[in-house]
Design an enzyme around this catalytic site. Structure first.
Site, PDB file in Angstrom:
ATOM      1  CB  SER A  52      37.534  26.651 -23.749  1.00 33.75           C
ATOM      2  OG  SER A  52      38.911  26.471 -23.479  1.00 33.75           O
ATOM      3  CE1 TYR A  55      30.036  -0.197   2.115  1.00 37.48           C
ATOM      4  CE2 TYR A  55      28.100  -0.555   0.562  1.00 37.48           C
ATOM      5  CZ  TYR A  55      29.139   0.150   1.494  1.00 37.48           C
ATOM      6  OH  TYR A  55      28.687   1.695   1.725  1.00 37.48           O
ATOM      7  NE  ARG A  83      28.917 -13.222 -23.873  1.00 39.51           N
ATOM      8  CZ  ARG A  83      30.102 -12.939 -23.021  1.00 39.51           C
ATOM      9  NH1 ARG A  83      29.729 -12.517 -21.630  1.00 39.51           N
ATOM     10  NH2 ARG A  83      31.333 -13.444 -23.325  1.00 39.51           N
ATOM     11  CG  ASP A  98      55.056   6.404  -0.057  1.00 41.85           C
ATOM     12  OD1 ASP A  98      55.337   5.153  -0.473  1.00 41.85           O
ATOM     13  OD2 ASP A  98      54.893   6.670   0.999  1.00 41.85           O
ATOM     14  CD  GLU A 150      36.966 -13.216 -16.209  1.00 42.92           C
ATOM     15  OE1 GLU A 150      37.202 -12.211 -16.941  1.00 42.92           O
ATOM     16  OE2 GLU A 150      36.255 -14.061 -16.755  1.00 42.92           O
ATOM     17  CG  HIS A 179      41.653   5.570 -13.803  1.00 40.62           C
ATOM     18  ND1 HIS A 179      41.953   6.662 -14.465  1.00 40.62           N
ATOM     19  CD2 HIS A 179      42.722   4.799 -13.246  1.00 40.62           C
ATOM     20  CE1 HIS A 179      43.376   6.712 -14.447  1.00 40.62           C
ATOM     21  NE2 HIS A 179      43.882   5.501 -13.715  1.00 40.62           N
TER      22      HIS A 179
END
Lengths: 739, 739
Positions: A617, A262, A200, A655, A413, A678
């Site tokens: 390309s 922050y 929305r 790791d 949330e 990301h």
């Protein structure tokens, strides 16, 4: 002779003693395990069974019952009380620590003395129709206080008045169609759009960009009504008086609008409201279809195309304004909602890892609800509660996971993923270095059909392996695994013969963990049949009708579906926390990258002329994906011969697996979206709910169509391809043997 | 009886055998080290002595001689040849791998057919004076080709003509004084400033902001002339024909101007020149003081204050323009320098770590020089070469460090730290997760007095410990340690009784590693006596007179000073790579943070009224520093009882130490400087060379004075304080026990 004999005997003795001693020594030497941690080998699967079997439908029912009795909107007394109760019970279950973590974030509430509503006013300014001020309360809850009336959180205040224009779902393409094909300008008008298809907040942004001075959103039965189902309480459809609440921010991952980047602590500097991130500048209000009828039925103007027509029993019109007889009538919005910095509380529980306490597996889901939260989020929170209880049982039996497990009950949330994002900001430095994975736990059920999993590709294999060890919750499927049941109902046929797994979008608390910090993430819930059930999310979404009873009567009477979801979410957490070698697959990532690269290149190929003219390309990207594919194959091959007894070697490859997702993070962020970092996955700029692959390239291609300067636009496409190629190359480098 | 005897004997036997076996078993069990890695304990100090003793003054002399014979500007054939030679020799010394890593970056060269110069032109446009086109070549180098004439790299092209204005050092405060106190506007004029005090790129930026259409920089003897020293070749002062070359970019850490944030590879998208980062928009040119005399001596206008007067034998005037008789003369700059994307080569060598190959200690310094690079950078490169040779000797004796060591010979440092920054961008994801420390190796000597160390506070203790194990290189100081020698000459008296260690600024290759990526970093060199020697850097800096001979004759005839620098740089690398427990100190960081917080609060206290009016408080910062101090103290206390035999526990605390520096990185960057991300240390916005603590707060305070909207400016100060407080709190969290 006797003397000689003695000597021989003595020699014999000494030899024997020496041999025996060395034999003992050698056996002792080799008998000792190279490293005591080895005892943990393969232990995880044994505990997995116990853990899964511990989870009980009746327990989940009880948890859900407990935490849905009263409304618990973020920032209210009751939501703090539930937080304290959860804290206490998690402690009782046996977690090592449980703490409340407060933040002071911007929330938004209706003004109690000046209700929000929408009017039709006549030429004298008299209100001839007003929308309802609340939803009819479901039976059994008549005496409940503090049910917040339907509103759009963070709406601007104001009383704009004007002609209505109907813009279908309010998507980018709907506004384009309106402006370009129908030639209608919404500047200075109020738009009315139906809920559904996109987040929305994107509708509101589109309306603002188009120049509207207000926006009304309604739930059309076409989008919130399943066929052959009664409205609640006789079925699980949305009653005509039911309304979808929700925030209308465009945060793009910023968290608290006043403290982007922050944590919103006591000492944190706050922007002024006018500088806040993502706050709409126009009034916004949601209504149900009983009210929508009144606004829509006298609308004039063009007849819209069929795909703009919903299922309200009126003839849909575009406007602007009303037909002949009602031409002098206008629509007026009366919005008095207040923004307010308010304290919220996350509950954070921990099981300390036995061997690697500095590796975190996080299970987080929110607790705050618009009203009771029967589905959203308490079906998920009940599942988390049961997972914590079951983990506690294992702890009492002497189990302790290799890595640390963090359980989170997020607050606010519904106001923009605020609790989870502030905690991610607060702990970013720790999480970046130490977080293995984040499993999300919002609503556990939105349908009655089968499992739905959205996750990062590196979790695919684990999800499949795990669901083979969980029983189908469906009646008549005794002895059938969840995997089989799911596979049968939702086969990923285009790509592979396996149950479908989708990309993560946004709209829930994994966002900051996955898209900002690059922590491998996944979510699982029970869902509807997407092929036959066309309504958005689920009909009563964010209405007062999300009760305990709707779950108990309709969605999951046996609570076995919720148990199955608990087993999936909990099983993922256990295996991630307790497996010696992290159950993450770089191979699966390589596979997905290949598909995404193909797809985005095909998308660009819709402009073959420009591709040639501007020398665009995708070779660099394909070559990077190829590079990644080889690196991931080699990596998994090397794992075959890994000396798991060497703790440093094990840690090193773990790791590499942990940091693989991190390698896809670009600290510079996506263009114009600094908190979406990301490079492989981000929500579409046009719909926060939808996950897009290679979002930087995708967005720049989307912009091509509307650019005044095609050369510049294509340069940006090329830049985005180059960033994607670099990122995939760099991620491949993390998989080769270090040094 | 005999039978019984036998039985007893047998029993005795069995018991003895059993006892012996178990004795053996038990001894075997306990004799085996819990973990084979223990054998490495404390080995580092033994190897340290051997390593330090291996380094030889004569070898360093040879390396320096070898690599300073020919000019080797970045992007030239000769600099590639030296790269190949270094690669070959490093392989010969025994490194596990050595590779050439190319990038294609924007460089800038004078136009060979159109030389750059500055003229005085008369009213007819005739050039009545031209500055020299090159420096007099030092003896012994008369036949050398490819000495690039003095120029300002990345200058804009153009032939601006106008009146000169003299602006002292061209600092922010100089321009303020010029404009506010002297009432002189440089718009449309050419400014002439002396070199020194700040980075030349900042002078150019200030001139542009003030509206100048060109800028000339000259070396004033007041700033490049030591007293009682002859000009080269009879001494080490700058001859009147000598000129300081240098780039005039304002990159703020971006690396290649056309590919900010990403490595300049073949497939990388490049911005157009007009969108490049930090490129000046006006012509810039450097001259020596012989030429400067001609431009300055007839200048008219005000007499400047005494601190604006240098040591050229003329009466300094501000301008604009010339005095009476020369009023019609103008100054014309003729600048034809070209920007050009050019291939550069880093040489990267590696020693694979024995136990933790995925932990990197980096020793990097540049190879490219403006001409011969006798001091800058080859005195440093020769030292690196000797360190690599010595490490190779240790490798041959069977040593292998616990962690991986990376040696880097960077290219194109002189053009904006390009080689090192591109490699950092290329490897950012690996470095973020794996880099323990970066030791910089630019010029190893800039004076003949004592050691100079700039480093992150967490390296302080290691620097002190190490220098106590190195001998003073000074004549007459046999048996005196470098530490004592240094302490005696440069005591850090305000704060502590120890040799002075300074903050890292910028201007060399550690920048991307320290300020962008947050890797603990340090640099060491031999320096002048700052109290008595007032000239900037060293007199022949960036001139053709930086030869092998200037080092051999004047700076370090015995090459013992360079050996001492090699021992410091090499010793740091060895101890960081080979110590079981990382020799980094969180305590020292706490100490420094305390001092910086005090200092910045005092700076703000210059505005007590505004502090009160806008409610500006440093309490949050002080409290964060206190929190950090407690956390670091506790951390080091826990180290006392750490079970070093447990490889996972050891790795965990080492990770905490390694990631401590990373915790000070803010992914959002400092305001307007996205590639400067270190909240504690960054170059001043007004002088790239100077390291500033809490640069975000510092810059916002600096802006107060010039702000049109004080409230907004103070809000920004408050925001920066809150970011600093958060960052220090977050860093403290990384030190508490994980989970």
């Amino acid at each position: 002779m006797r003397k000689e004999n003695r000597l021989i005997q003595w020699i014999w003795w000494i030899v024997a003693v020496t041999v025996l001693f060395f034999l003992g020594f050698i056996i002792g030497w080799f008998a000792k395990p190279k490293h005591p941690h080895n005892v943990n080998d393969n232990a995880s699967s044994k505990y997995l069974r116990e853990f899964l079997d511990e989870m009980q439908p009746d327990q989940i029912r009880e948890h859900l019952r407990t935490f849905t009795r009263l409304p618990h909107l973020a920032g209210t007394e009751q939501n703090l009380k539930y937080a304290e109760q959860i804290k206490g019970e998690w402690q009782g279950f046996g977690l090592d620590s449980v703490e409340m973590v407060p933040y002071d974030v911007l929330l938004s509430y209706p003004n109690k003395s000046q209700p929000n509503y929408i009017s039709i006013v006549d030429q004298h300014g008299n209100e001839v129709f007003n929308t309802s001020l609340s939803e009819p309360v479901p039976e059994g809850y008549e005496d409940v206080a503090n049910i917040v009336p339907p509103y759009s959180a963070f709406s601007a205040q104001g009383q704009p008045e004007g002609d209505l224009v109907y813009v279908n779902y309010g998507r980018t393409e709907d506004f384009f169609q309106l402006q370009r094909e129908m030639g209608i300008n919404v500047t200075g008008r109020i738009v009315i759009v139906r809920y559904g298809k996109i987040f929305r907040g994107n509708k509101v942004k589109n309306a603002m960009l188009a120049g509207a001075k207000g926006i009304i959103m309604f739930s059309d039965p076409a989008d919130y009504w399943a066929s052959r189902v009664q409205p609640y309480p006789d079925g699980w459809n949305l009653p005509g008086g039911g309304v979808q609440r929700g925030n209308v921010l465009n945060l793009n991952g910023a968290g608290d609008p006043l403290t982007p980047g922050y944590p919103a602590k006591e000492y944190t500097h706050r922007f002024n409201l006018e500088d806040g991130v993502g706050l709409p500048k126009i009034p916004v209000h949601p209504i149900g279809f009983h009210d929508a009828v009144h606004l829509l039925r006298n609308m004039g103007g063009q007849i819209p195309p069929n795909n703009w027509k919903g299922a309200v029993n009126i003839s849909y019109r575009i406007g602007p304004g009303f037909i002949e007889d009602f031409k002098s009538q206008k629509v007026r919005m009366n919005i008095h909602t207040n923004n307010q910095v308010t304290r919220i509380y996350n509950v954070i529980g921990r099981i300390r890892g036995a061997l690697e306490p500095d590796r975190y597996v996080i299970l987080g889901g929110h607790r705050d609800a618009w009203v009771f939260g029967g589905i959203d989020p308490m079906s998920g929170a009940a599942v988390v509660h049961e997972i914590v209880r079951s983990a506690g049982r294992l702890l009492n039996k002497g189990w302790r996971p290799r890595r640390t497990i963090v359980f989170a009950s997020w607050d606010a949330e519904e106001f923009g993923l605020l609790g989870s994002t502030e905690w991610a900001e607060d702990n970013a430095k720790l999480l970046q270095e130490r977080a293995v994975a984040y499993i999300n736990a919002d609503s556990a059920i939105e349908g009655m059909y089968t499992l739905r999993v959205d996750c990062t590709p590196s979790l695919n294999t684990l999800v499949y392996d795990l669901t083979k060890q969980i029983a189908s919750p469906e009646d008549g499927e005794e002895g059938v695994s969840l995997y089989e049941s799911w596979h049968k109902r939702d086969n990923w046929t285009n790509d592979r013969d396996a149950p479908r797994i989708s990309k993560l979008g946004s709209g829930s608390d994994f966002e900051a963990y996955f898209i900002r910090l690059g922590i491998a993430a996944g979510r699982a819930r029970y869902t509807k049949n997407k092929k036959t059930e066309r309504y958005s999310s689920y009909p009563v979404y964010h209405s007062v009708y999300e009760t305990f009873e709707i779950v108990e009567r309709f969605y999951d009477p046996s609570f076995r579906r919720l148990r199955a979801v608990a087993q999936v979410r909990g099983g993922l957490v256990l295996l991630l926390a307790d497996s010696q070698l992290l159950p993450l697959s770089a191979d699966q990532y390589a596979d997905s990258l290949g598909k995404y690269a193909q797809r985005i290149a095909q998308l660009a190929q819709r402009h073959p002329k420009e591709m040639e003219m501007f020398k665009v390309s995708f070779e660099a990207l394909f070559s990077a994906v190829e590079n990644f594919t080889v690196a991931s194959r080699d990596f998994h091959e090397r794992l075959q011969t890994l000396n798991r007894a060497d703790p440093l070697q094990l840690r090193m490859v773990n790791d590499q697996l942990m940091y693989l997702e991190r390698a896809f993070i670009d600290p510079l962020g996506l263009p114009g979206r600094p908190f979406y970092r990301h490079v492989i996955f981000a929500p579409s700029s046009h719909n926060k709910y939808a996950g897009e692959s290679f979002p930087g390239i995708f967005d720049s291609l989307f912009d091509i169509e509307n650019s005044a300067d095609p050369q510049k636009a294509w340069e940006e496409v090329k830049r985005q391809i180059s960033i994607a190629a670099f990122t995939v190359h760099a991620a491949a480098m993390t998989l080769i043997p270090p040094a």
